[in-house]
Write a protein that holds these residues in place. Sequence first.
Motif, mmCIF file in Angstrom:
data_model
loop_
_atom_site.group_PDB
_atom_site.id
_atom_site.type_symbol
_atom_site.label_atom_id
_atom_site.label_comp_id
_atom_site.label_asym_id
_atom_site.label_seq_id
_atom_site.Cartn_x
_atom_site.Cartn_y
_atom_site.Cartn_z
ATOM 1 N N ALA A 18 -18.679 32.997 67.475
ATOM 2 C CA ALA A 18 -18.512 34.357 67.986
ATOM 3 C C ALA A 18 -17.985 35.258 66.875
ATOM 4 O O ALA A 18 -17.262 34.806 65.980
ATOM 5 C CB ALA A 18 -17.541 34.362 69.161
ATOM 6 N N SER A 19 -18.347 36.523 66.949
ATOM 7 C CA SER A 19 -17.802 37.510 66.014
ATOM 8 C C SER A 19 -16.312 37.659 66.274
ATOM 9 O O SER A 19 -15.838 37.424 67.381
ATOM 10 C CB SER A 19 -18.480 38.866 66.216
ATOM 11 O OG SER A 19 -19.846 38.780 65.899
ATOM 12 N N VAL A 20 -15.602 38.067 65.251
ATOM 13 C CA VAL A 20 -14.157 38.265 65.378
ATOM 14 C C VAL A 20 -13.812 39.674 64.896
ATOM 15 O O VAL A 20 -14.388 40.154 63.912
ATOM 16 C CB VAL A 20 -13.369 37.173 64.605
ATOM 17 C CG1 VAL A 20 -13.674 37.205 63.134
ATOM 18 C CG2 VAL A 20 -11.889 37.283 64.832
ATOM 19 N N LYS A 21 -12.910 40.336 65.637
ATOM 20 C CA LYS A 21 -12.455 41.677 65.271
ATOM 21 C C LYS A 21 -11.053 41.571 64.686
ATOM 22 O O LYS A 21 -10.188 40.906 65.247
ATOM 23 C CB LYS A 21 -12.444 42.598 66.492
ATOM 24 C CG LYS A 21 -13.833 42.938 66.950
ATOM 25 C CD LYS A 21 -13.837 43.947 68.065
ATOM 26 C CE LYS A 21 -15.283 44.277 68.335
ATOM 27 N NZ LYS A 21 -15.570 45.033 69.462
ATOM 28 N N ILE A 22 -10.859 42.244 63.561
ATOM 29 C CA ILE A 22 -9.596 42.181 62.832
ATOM 30 C C ILE A 22 -9.131 43.610 62.564
ATOM 31 O O ILE A 22 -9.944 44.484 62.242
ATOM 32 C CB ILE A 22 -9.798 41.424 61.490
ATOM 33 C CG1 ILE A 22 -10.355 40.028 61.755
ATOM 34 C CG2 ILE A 22 -8.505 41.365 60.691
ATOM 35 C CD1 ILE A 22 -10.892 39.331 60.526
ATOM 36 N N ASP A 23 -7.830 43.837 62.684
ATOM 37 C CA ASP A 23 -7.281 45.158 62.376
ATOM 38 C C ASP A 23 -7.649 45.549 60.950
ATOM 39 O O ASP A 23 -7.509 44.749 60.018
ATOM 40 C CB ASP A 23 -5.757 45.174 62.538
ATOM 41 C CG ASP A 23 -5.331 45.093 63.989
ATOM 42 O OD1 ASP A 23 -6.153 45.397 64.875
ATOM 43 O OD2 ASP A 23 -4.166 44.716 64.233
#
Length: 156
Positions: A18-23
């Motif tokens: 899965a894609s991951v979102k990072i600040d």
Amino acid sequence: SSLVFSQINVEMTPSGFASVKIDRPPKTLEKLIEKSQSWAPYYNRNNRYSFDVYDVTENALSIDASKENAFYYRNRGVAYQQRIKYKLRVEFSDSFYTLTFSIKEIYAGNNITKLSVSDFYASDGRLKEDYEEVKPSLEFTVNAIINDFATFLITE
């Protein structure tokens, strides 16, 4: 000063990762794209296989590279180390960035195999018995690559 972020952990599923979102670090978009482009030669400096940075836009880019000994499995007591060719897609927005990791090819030595991540799973989504060691070893590799990239972006 350096920013601290929690360790990123992605899990392998029959459809991949899965894609991951990072600040997003507090840097300009131009600086983040430049830093992302410079990560590829840094991370692959001891890699005997080539890498490619492409599809570079003002807020995204893709990186293709290989990782030796990316995962292993045992068959009849013999351990097999596999090399992967992967794609890391990076897309920046105002407050975060998205990393999408995908495996393009799997190699046994210098020979491309017909394997894909979905081949490690049975039709019901369970990991096949012969590939039980693939999941933790490949997740370790993918998470190491993603965390290295994220750490590189926040360094000066």
